[in-house]
Design a protein around this motif. Structure first.
Motif, PDB file in Angstrom:
ATOM      1  N   LYS A 147       0.839  -1.190   0.000  1.00 20.09           N
ATOM      2  CA  LYS A 147       0.000   0.000   0.000  1.00 20.09           C
ATOM      3  C   LYS A 147       0.878   1.245   0.000  1.00 20.09           C
ATOM      4  O   LYS A 147       2.071   1.181   0.306  1.00 20.09           O
ATOM      5  CB  LYS A 147      -0.903   0.015   1.234  1.00 20.09           C
ATOM      6  CG  LYS A 147      -0.137   0.063   2.553  1.00 20.09           C
ATOM      7  CD  LYS A 147      -1.073  -0.058   3.740  1.00 20.09           C
ATOM      8  CE  LYS A 147      -0.298  -0.100   5.054  1.00 20.09           C
ATOM      9  NZ  LYS A 147      -1.181  -0.321   6.212  1.00 20.09           N
ATOM     10  N   LYS A 148       0.277   2.366  -0.357  1.00 29.23           N
ATOM     11  CA  LYS A 148       1.023   3.620  -0.341  1.00 29.23           C
ATOM     12  C   LYS A 148       0.068   4.792  -0.156  1.00 29.23           C
ATOM     13  O   LYS A 148      -1.129   4.692  -0.436  1.00 29.23           O
ATOM     14  CB  LYS A 148       1.830   3.800  -1.639  1.00 29.23           C
ATOM     15  CG  LYS A 148       1.000   3.866  -2.906  1.00 29.23           C
ATOM     16  CD  LYS A 148       1.899   4.026  -4.131  1.00 29.23           C
ATOM     17  CE  LYS A 148       1.066   4.050  -5.416  1.00 29.23           C
ATOM     18  NZ  LYS A 148       1.913   4.226  -6.619  1.00 29.23           N
ATOM     19  N   MET A 149       0.638   5.898   0.333  1.00 27.14           N
ATOM     20  CA  MET A 149      -0.122   7.118   0.537  1.00 27.14           C
ATOM     21  C   MET A 149       0.533   8.246  -0.241  1.00 27.14           C
ATOM     22  O   MET A 149       1.755   8.419  -0.198  1.00 27.14           O
ATOM     23  CB  MET A 149      -0.181   7.462   2.026  1.00 27.14           C
ATOM     24  CG  MET A 149      -1.096   8.659   2.352  1.00 27.14           C
ATOM     25  SD  MET A 149      -0.299  10.280   2.226  1.00 27.14           S
ATOM     26  CE  MET A 149       0.576  10.358   3.787  1.00 27.14           C
ATOM     27  N   GLN A 150      -0.280   8.993  -0.973  1.00 26.96           N
ATOM     28  CA  GLN A 150       0.203  10.167  -1.688  1.00 26.96           C
ATOM     29  C   GLN A 150      -0.696  11.334  -1.312  1.00 26.96           C
ATOM     30  O   GLN A 150      -1.795  11.144  -0.797  1.00 26.96           O
ATOM     31  CB  GLN A 150       0.134   9.952  -3.204  1.00 26.96           C
ATOM     32  CG  GLN A 150       0.864   8.713  -3.710  1.00 26.96           C
ATOM     33  CD  GLN A 150       0.650   8.519  -5.191  1.00 26.96           C
ATOM     34  OE1 GLN A 150       1.087   9.316  -6.005  1.00 26.96           O
ATOM     35  NE2 GLN A 150      -0.043   7.440  -5.551  1.00 26.96           N
ATOM     36  N   GLU A 151      -0.230  12.538  -1.585  1.00 23.76           N
ATOM     37  CA  GLU A 151      -1.081  13.697  -1.331  1.00 23.76           C
ATOM     38  C   GLU A 151      -0.733  14.838  -2.270  1.00 23.76           C
ATOM     39  O   GLU A 151       0.384  14.939  -2.774  1.00 23.76           O
ATOM     40  CB  GLU A 151      -0.985  14.152   0.120  1.00 23.76           C
ATOM     41  CG  GLU A 151       0.400  14.550   0.593  1.00 23.76           C
ATOM     42  CD  GLU A 151       0.382  15.001   2.046  1.00 23.76           C
ATOM     43  OE1 GLU A 151      -0.402  15.914   2.377  1.00 23.76           O
ATOM     44  OE2 GLU A 151       1.142  14.441   2.837  1.00 23.76           O
ATOM     45  N   ASN A 152      -1.733  15.687  -2.512  1.00 26.47           N
ATOM     46  CA  ASN A 152      -1.519  16.925  -3.242  1.00 26.47           C
ATOM     47  C   ASN A 152      -2.095  18.056  -2.387  1.00 26.47           C
ATOM     48  O   ASN A 152      -2.355  17.868  -1.199  1.00 26.47           O
ATOM     49  CB  ASN A 152      -2.151  16.859  -4.645  1.00 26.47           C
ATOM     50  CG  ASN A 152      -3.617  16.451  -4.603  1.00 26.47           C
ATOM     51  OD1 ASN A 152      -4.357  16.867  -3.703  1.00 26.47           O
ATOM     52  ND2 ASN A 152      -4.043  15.640  -5.560  1.00 26.47           N
ATOM     53  N   ASP A 153      -2.303  19.211  -2.959  1.00 29.12           N
ATOM     54  CA  ASP A 153      -2.767  20.359  -2.179  1.00 29.12           C
ATOM     55  C   ASP A 153      -4.137  20.126  -1.558  1.00 29.12           C
ATOM     56  O   ASP A 153      -4.441  20.646  -0.479  1.00 29.12           O
ATOM     57  CB  ASP A 153      -2.812  21.620  -3.051  1.00 29.12           C
ATOM     58  CG  ASP A 153      -1.418  22.096  -3.437  1.00 29.12           C
ATOM     59  OD1 ASP A 153      -0.464  21.719  -2.732  1.00 29.12           O
ATOM     60  OD2 ASP A 153      -1.291  22.830  -4.434  1.00 29.12           O
ATOM     61  N   ASP A 154      -4.988  19.369  -2.229  1.00 29.13           N
ATOM     62  CA  ASP A 154      -6.380  19.225  -1.798  1.00 29.13           C
ATOM     63  C   ASP A 154      -6.736  17.859  -1.232  1.00 29.13           C
ATOM     64  O   ASP A 154      -7.655  17.744  -0.412  1.00 29.13           O
ATOM     65  CB  ASP A 154      -7.324  19.510  -2.981  1.00 29.13           C
ATOM     66  CG  ASP A 154      -7.125  20.907  -3.544  1.00 29.13           C
ATOM     67  OD1 ASP A 154      -7.022  21.853  -2.733  1.00 29.13           O
ATOM     68  OD2 ASP A 154      -7.068  21.056  -4.777  1.00 29.13           O
ATOM     69  N   LEU A 160      -3.911   0.586  -2.583  1.00 31.65           N
ATOM     70  CA  LEU A 160      -3.495  -0.731  -2.112  1.00 31.65           C
ATOM     71  C   LEU A 160      -3.684  -1.764  -3.214  1.00 31.65           C
ATOM     72  O   LEU A 160      -4.526  -1.611  -4.098  1.00 31.65           O
ATOM     73  CB  LEU A 160      -4.251  -1.147  -0.844  1.00 31.65           C
ATOM     74  CG  LEU A 160      -5.760  -1.388  -0.898  1.00 31.65           C
ATOM     75  CD1 LEU A 160      -6.103  -2.800  -1.362  1.00 31.65           C
ATOM     76  CD2 LEU A 160      -6.378  -1.159   0.485  1.00 31.65           C
ATOM     77  N   THR A 161      -2.870  -2.785  -3.150  1.00 32.23           N
ATOM     78  CA  THR A 161      -3.032  -3.946  -4.028  1.00 32.23           C
ATOM     79  C   THR A 161      -3.608  -5.059  -3.173  1.00 32.23           C
ATOM     80  O   THR A 161      -2.974  -5.532  -2.234  1.00 32.23           O
ATOM     81  CB  THR A 161      -1.686  -4.388  -4.629  1.00 32.23           C
ATOM     82  OG1 THR A 161      -1.137  -3.297  -5.379  1.00 32.23           O
ATOM     83  CG2 THR A 161      -1.874  -5.575  -5.556  1.00 32.23           C
ATOM     84  N   SER A 162      -4.827  -5.447  -3.497  1.00 32.50           N
ATOM     85  CA  SER A 162      -5.562  -6.386  -2.659  1.00 32.50           C
ATOM     86  C   SER A 162      -4.931  -7.771  -2.678  1.00 32.50           C
ATOM     87  O   SER A 162      -4.464  -8.251  -3.715  1.00 32.50           O
ATOM     88  CB  SER A 162      -7.018  -6.471  -3.138  1.00 32.50           C
ATOM     89  OG  SER A 162      -7.752  -7.355  -2.350  1.00 32.50           O
ATOM     90  N   GLU A 163      -4.949  -8.407  -1.517  1.00 28.27           N
ATOM     91  CA  GLU A 163      -4.384  -9.750  -1.396  1.00 28.27           C
ATOM     92  C   GLU A 163      -5.460 -10.826  -1.432  1.00 28.27           C
ATOM     93  O   GLU A 163      -5.158 -12.006  -1.301  1.00 28.27           O
ATOM     94  CB  GLU A 163      -3.591  -9.844  -0.081  1.00 28.27           C
ATOM     95  CG  GLU A 163      -2.404  -8.885  -0.040  1.00 28.27           C
ATOM     96  CD  GLU A 163      -1.723  -8.872   1.313  1.00 28.27           C
ATOM     97  OE1 GLU A 163      -2.225  -9.573   2.222  1.00 28.27           O
ATOM     98  OE2 GLU A 163      -0.703  -8.183   1.464  1.00 28.27           O
TER      99      GLU A 163
END
Length: 209
Positions: A147-154, A160-163
């Motif tokens: 899984k990973k978390m990203q963000e932008n201004d808003d 996630l890649t489901s198992e």
């Protein structure tokens, strides 16, 4: 003379109060909490991961082959101890309005209020991995290693890649509004990365533990 003394004394007291207030602000300036910084973004995620209940209305598109089916659904979720309950009630289209899908542990119940029918499926394979439920995404995100978390201004974007073994919901993405801390949309894609389900959240009410 007495009135003049009272006025002077009042002015002195006022000046002292103003100076004390200014001193407090100088020592402890107000900090603008920027929702976009790392700590506040993590706080938003933590709050979402610890919801005790939620209610939402969604607009959902389901893609299969060359067809696209659209639904409007009312969702309710609650947890009491280790007991989770999720209810999906179809609002549109009108021909299946009133149908409820109820998840409790590994049991799935289908109810049709118009026809007074109830169908219970025990040990349903995909109940805990439902792509429709926000709670399903949360539960999987907690335990998922890929899984990973990203963000932008808003927004904050959780991927996630489901198992699980359902090939139609292999890749999942949840987009969260930084201003409200509420989900905006969720996408599920198949193992060949074709869009399978798209959910737009029109109304959301979250309660944390």
């Amino acid at each position: 003379m007495k009135n003049k003394f009272v006025v002077i004394f009042s002015v002195i007291i006022l000046i002292i109060i103003v100076l004390i207030v200014l001193q407090i602000f100088i020592k402890n300036p107000i900090k603008n909490k920027k929702i976009g910084n790392n700590s506040s973004s993590q706080e938003i995620i933590d709050n979402l991961m610890n919801i005790s209940s939620y209610e939402a209305e969604i607009e959902m598109s389901v893609y299969s082959n060359k067809n696209e089916n659209k639904y409007r659904i009312k969702q309710k979720y609650s947890i009491d101890g280790e007991q989770e309950k999720s209810i999906q009630e179809v609002l549109e289209p009108s021909n299946i309005e009133g149908i409820k899908i109820i998840h409790e542990k590994d049991k799935l119940t289908l109810e049709n209020s118009k026809l007074s029918l109830t169908n219970i499926i025990e040990n349903y394979k995909y109940v805990t991995n439902s792509c429709i439920d926000l709670s399903g995404f949360i539960n999987e995100y907690k335990k998922c290693e890929n899984k990973k978390m990203q963000e932008n201004d808003d927004n904050i974007i959780l991927d996630l890649t489901s198992e699980n073994t359902n090939p139609y919901i292999k890749y999942r993405m949840l987009v969260i509004d930084k201003k409200t801390g509420k989900p905006i949309k969720m996408e599920c894609k198949s193992e060949n990365k074709k869009e399978a389900v798209y959910i737009l959240y029109t109304e959301v009410k979250l309660n944390t533990k």
